[in-house]
Design a protein around this motif. Structure first.
Motif, PDB file in Angstrom:
ATOM      1  N   SER A   1      -7.086  11.383  12.406  1.00  0.00           N
ATOM      2  CA  SER A   1      -7.190  10.092  13.099  1.00  0.00           C
ATOM      3  C   SER A   1      -5.903   9.685  13.809  1.00  0.00           C
ATOM      4  N   TYR A   2      -4.802  10.291  13.413  1.00  0.00           N
ATOM      5  CA  TYR A   2      -3.500   9.898  13.961  1.00  0.00           C
ATOM      6  C   TYR A   2      -2.788  11.106  14.569  1.00  0.00           C
ATOM      7  N   PRO A   3      -2.043  10.868  15.666  1.00  0.00           N
ATOM      8  CA  PRO A   3      -1.686   9.580  16.254  1.00  0.00           C
ATOM      9  C   PRO A   3      -2.831   8.945  17.046  1.00  0.00           C
ATOM     10  N   LEU A   4      -2.693   7.657  17.321  1.00  0.00           N
ATOM     11  CA  LEU A   4      -3.716   6.910  18.063  1.00  0.00           C
ATOM     12  C   LEU A   4      -3.620   7.154  19.567  1.00  0.00           C
TER      13      LEU A   4
ATOM     14  N   SER B   1      -9.050  -1.883   2.942  1.00  0.00           N
ATOM     15  CA  SER B   1      -8.714  -1.050   4.102  1.00  0.00           C
ATOM     16  C   SER B   1      -8.287  -1.918   5.269  1.00  0.00           C
ATOM     17  N   LEU B   2      -7.382  -1.365   6.039  1.00  0.00           N
ATOM     18  CA  LEU B   2      -6.943  -2.023   7.258  1.00  0.00           C
ATOM     19  C   LEU B   2      -8.035  -1.873   8.314  1.00  0.00           C
ATOM     20  N   LYS B   3      -8.257  -2.916   9.078  1.00  0.00           N
ATOM     21  CA  LYS B   3      -9.250  -2.862  10.139  1.00  0.00           C
ATOM     22  C   LYS B   3      -8.932  -1.713  11.087  1.00  0.00           C
ATOM     23  N   LYS B   4      -9.926  -0.884  11.367  1.00  0.00           N
ATOM     24  CA  LYS B   4      -9.711   0.292  12.211  1.00  0.00           C
ATOM     25  C   LYS B   4      -9.440  -0.122  13.643  1.00  0.00           C
ATOM     26  N   TRP B   5      -8.422   0.489  14.219  1.00  0.00           N
ATOM     27  CA  TRP B   5      -8.040   0.161  15.594  1.00  0.00           C
ATOM     28  C   TRP B   5      -9.179   0.458  16.559  1.00  0.00           C
ATOM     29  N   ASN B   6      -9.458  -0.514  17.434  1.00  0.00           N
ATOM     30  CA  ASN B   6     -10.484  -0.357  18.466  1.00  0.00           C
ATOM     31  C   ASN B   6      -9.934  -0.945  19.752  1.00  0.00           C
ATOM     32  N   VAL B   7      -9.628  -0.089  20.720  1.00  0.00           N
ATOM     33  CA  VAL B   7      -8.939  -0.538  21.924  1.00  0.00           C
ATOM     34  C   VAL B   7      -9.791  -1.511  22.738  1.00  0.00           C
ATOM     35  N   ILE B   8     -11.104  -1.288  22.828  1.00  0.00           N
ATOM     36  CA  ILE B   8     -11.962  -2.197  23.597  1.00  0.00           C
ATOM     37  C   ILE B   8     -12.036  -3.557  22.916  1.00  0.00           C
ATOM     38  N   GLU B   9     -12.161  -3.550  21.602  1.00  0.00           N
ATOM     39  CA  GLU B   9     -12.206  -4.820  20.872  1.00  0.00           C
ATOM     40  C   GLU B   9     -10.908  -5.598  21.048  1.00  0.00           C
ATOM     41  N   MET B  10      -9.776  -4.869  21.059  1.00  0.00           N
ATOM     42  CA  MET B  10      -8.501  -5.545  21.261  1.00  0.00           C
ATOM     43  C   MET B  10      -8.418  -6.159  22.647  1.00  0.00           C
ATOM     44  N   TRP B  11      -8.890  -5.418  23.656  1.00  0.00           N
ATOM     45  CA  TRP B  11      -8.884  -5.980  25.006  1.00  0.00           C
ATOM     46  C   TRP B  11      -9.777  -7.214  25.090  1.00  0.00           C
ATOM     47  N   GLU B  12     -10.896  -7.207  24.393  1.00  0.00           N
ATOM     48  CA  GLU B  12     -11.770  -8.386  24.399  1.00  0.00           C
ATOM     49  C   GLU B  12     -11.073  -9.582  23.746  1.00  0.00           C
ATOM     50  N   LYS B  13     -10.273  -9.321  22.738  1.00  0.00           N
ATOM     51  CA  LYS B  13      -9.496 -10.399  22.118  1.00  0.00           C
ATOM     52  C   LYS B  13      -8.477 -10.956  23.101  1.00  0.00           C
ATOM     53  N   LEU B  14      -8.019 -10.094  24.014  1.00  0.00           N
ATOM     54  CA  LEU B  14      -6.980 -10.489  24.964  1.00  0.00           C
ATOM     55  C   LEU B  14      -7.536 -10.968  26.299  1.00  0.00           C
TER      56      LEU B  14
ATOM     57  N   GLY C   1       0.818  -1.204   0.000  1.00  0.00           N
ATOM     58  CA  GLY C   1       0.000   0.000   0.000  1.00  0.00           C
ATOM     59  C   GLY C   1       0.850   1.251   0.000  1.00  0.00           C
ATOM     60  N   LYS C   2       0.339   2.315   0.598  1.00  0.00           N
ATOM     61  CA  LYS C   2       1.060   3.587   0.663  1.00  0.00           C
ATOM     62  C   LYS C   2       0.678   4.325   1.937  1.00  0.00           C
ATOM     63  N   TRP C   3       1.511   5.304   2.299  1.00  0.00           N
ATOM     64  CA  TRP C   3       1.275   6.111   3.487  1.00  0.00           C
ATOM     65  C   TRP C   3       0.471   7.361   3.115  1.00  0.00           C
ATOM     66  N   ILE C   4      -0.600   7.594   3.878  1.00  0.00           N
ATOM     67  CA  ILE C   4      -1.472   8.754   3.678  1.00  0.00           C
ATOM     68  C   ILE C   4      -1.345   9.678   4.884  1.00  0.00           C
ATOM     69  N   PHE C   5      -1.095  10.957   4.634  1.00  0.00           N
ATOM     70  CA  PHE C   5      -1.023  11.898   5.753  1.00  0.00           C
ATOM     71  C   PHE C   5      -2.419  12.091   6.335  1.00  0.00           C
TER      72      PHE C   5
ATOM     73  N   HIS D   1       1.616  11.408  12.075  1.00  0.00           N
ATOM     74  CA  HIS D   1       0.314  11.573  11.427  1.00  0.00           C
ATOM     75  C   HIS D   1       0.152  10.805  10.121  1.00  0.00           C
ATOM     76  N   TRP D   2       0.887   9.708   9.963  1.00  0.00           N
ATOM     77  CA  TRP D   2       0.781   8.949   8.723  1.00  0.00           C
ATOM     78  C   TRP D   2      -0.024   7.671   8.955  1.00  0.00           C
ATOM     79  N   ARG D   3      -0.957   7.430   8.062  1.00  0.00           N
ATOM     80  CA  ARG D   3      -1.819   6.234   8.112  1.00  0.00           C
ATOM     81  C   ARG D   3      -1.439   5.294   6.972  1.00  0.00           C
ATOM     82  N   TRP D   4      -1.382   4.013   7.273  1.00  0.00           N
ATOM     83  CA  TRP D   4      -1.070   3.027   6.244  1.00  0.00           C
ATOM     84  C   TRP D   4      -2.347   2.623   5.512  1.00  0.00           C
ATOM     85  N   GLN D   5      -2.329   2.769   4.173  1.00  0.00           N
ATOM     86  CA  GLN D   5      -3.495   2.459   3.343  1.00  0.00           C
ATOM     87  C   GLN D   5      -3.143   1.346   2.356  1.00  0.00           C
TER      88      GLN D   5
END
Length: 447
Positions: free
Chosen positions: A120-123, A159-172, A112-116, A150-154
């Motif tokens: 949304s960034y930084p997280l 599209s890359l799955k959008k980061w979700n901190v609660i969802e990640m904690w549920e995975k963990l 992909g490529k980096w999009i400024f 401030h660079w997003r990977w596209q």
């Protein structure tokens, strides 16, 4: 009467003793027979179970020596050194036919490529993460241009799955996530902790002291995010997390015993290994070599032996439905700006770089193709047992993402160095927030 009584007293104890002896002998015989009848099958079952357990333990730990060798530490030395004789461990994993990337082919998230993106960034913010490392806190150490955050990977075509901190904690939830490797993997671990810690109340989270194994714990989710220092994957004299800058690097090419004892109980494992193998030759001290004679091998050859030992542990111990294993590919360096600048440019490196490389075909010498090909070959033997997180190409573009001079340096800098910032720039590690956050987004996507 007295004599008759005395005579009877003389024989009576003998009769009693004889009866008691017969009774005891019979009791012992009957008891032994009863024990055999009652417990014989259990004893046999236990013996078989123990034998089976021993056999499975030996098989499961086939990367380990049959007897525990002397532990290597930073004081270990070679009595003498000879040229590597070509020896390989006596086991090899069976090639798997499944795709090593675990991909369904619908989207290559690594291309992909980096999009400024300054919305949304930084997280997360550097100053809001109490676990930030001074080696990676670039803004804290004077970097004023914050575009690197401030660079997003596209990816192309998806599209890359959008980061979700609660969802990640549920995975963990109820799990142990462990990063295993060198300082670059430690940077990814710090990134993950910074991404996750903000939603955990301060009194419900803790961080163990820096050690061979460092653990961030979240009580609410009964989960941990851990980092295990193992720069060569196999046992070595560089396994001290602090005192590992040694002139002579010695490894056991046939043993992961020291590290595997800690990583084997993790639910999600994220491994890396690369840069430590590009620092010249390494010494091999086999587990059964008791006389201190080492063999010398080049870095790529040493890494291949270590990767094979690691792969055998994975093949023997990992059940994919119960444990997820990821391998992060090489993290590129940006040590020579002649590789991306126009010919005739002043000699330099990542110092003062503030935008990504735009050439989609760019590939620097900091990423060694023979090493990548070797890693791909070893990982292909494991099939779907290991998911590959291919960070190399996307990180190649980010010449702007390194700490450069904006970090804490523990060694004193000379006046000559201070006059020439490029001479001491860190073009290996990555600023946070920054590139490693995207590595963790990829991990989140694959989970």
């Amino acid at each position: 009467m007295l004599h008759r009584w005395q005579k009877k007293r003389t024989h009576f104890p003998l009769i009693i003793a004889l009866v008691l002896c017969i009774f005891l002998v019979c009791s012992i015989l009957l008891t032994e027979r009863s024990i055999q009848q009652i417990y014989g099958e259990d004893h046999r079952h236990t013996s078989l179970k123990q034998a089976s357990l021993l056999k499975s333990t030996v098989l499961a730990n086939s990367t380990f020596p049959s007897t525990s060798p002397v532990v290597l530490d930073r004081f270990t030395t070679c009595r003498s050194t000879v040229k590597y004789n070509g020896r390989k461990p006596g086991w090899m994993v069976t090639p798997k036919s499944l795709d090593p990337h675990g991909s369904d082919g619908s989207c290559d998230v690594f291309s992909g490529k980096w999009i400024f993106d300054n919305i949304s960034y930084p997280l997360y913010n550097e100053q809001d993460c109490p676990y930030m490392s001074d080696q990676l806190a670039c803004h804290k150490h004077g970097r004023s241009d914050l575009r690197y955050q401030h660079w997003r990977w596209q990816p192309h075509g998806c599209s890359l799955k959008k980061w979700n901190v609660i969802e990640m904690w549920e995975k963990l939830r109820g799990k142990r996530l462990m990063f295993v490797g060198d300082s670059l993997n430690r940077g990814q671990w710090i990134s993950m902790v910074c991404l996750l810690q903000s939603v955990i109340p301060e009194d419900k989270r803790s961080m163990s002291p820096n050690a061979h194994l460092t653990i961030f714990r979240a009580e609410e989710y009964n989960a941990t995010v851990e980092f295990l220092w193992a720069p060569l994957l196999v046992d070595s004299n560089s396994d001290d997390p602090v005192n590992h800058r040694l002139n002579e690097r010695i490894m056991r090419p046939d043993s992961v015993l020291r590290h595997a004892a800690l990583w084997e109980h993790a639910d999600i494992l994220v491994f890396n290994s690369y840069l430590w193998w590009r620092q010249g030759p390494v010494k091999l001290l086999w587990a059964d070599q008791a006389n201190g004679v080492c063999e010398e091998i080049d870095g790529l050859g040493g890494m291949e032996l270590a990767m094979e030992a690691w792969a055998n542990w994975v093949a023997s111990n990992v059940k994919p439905l119960k444990k997820r294993v990821f391998f992060v590919t090489m993290s590129p360096t940006h040590l020579w700006n002649r590789e991306w600048e126009e010919p005739g440019s002043e000699e330099g490196n990542c110092y003062d770089e503030n935008i990504p490389i735009r050439d989609s075909l760019y590939w620097g010498s900091g990423s060694d193709l023979p090493t990548m090909q070797m890693v791909e070959r070893v990982l292909s033997l494991l099939g779907s047992m290991v998911s590959v997180v291919n960070i190399t190409q996307l990180s190649e573009y980010r010449k702007d993402g390194h700490p450069s001079v904006y970090r804490k340096f523990w060694e004193k800098l000379s006046s000559e160095q201070l006059r020439n910032p490029a001479s001491y720039s860190d073009c290996i590690h990555w600023c946070l927030p920054g590139v490693p956050d995207v590595w963790n987004e990829l991990l989140f996507h694959l989970l």
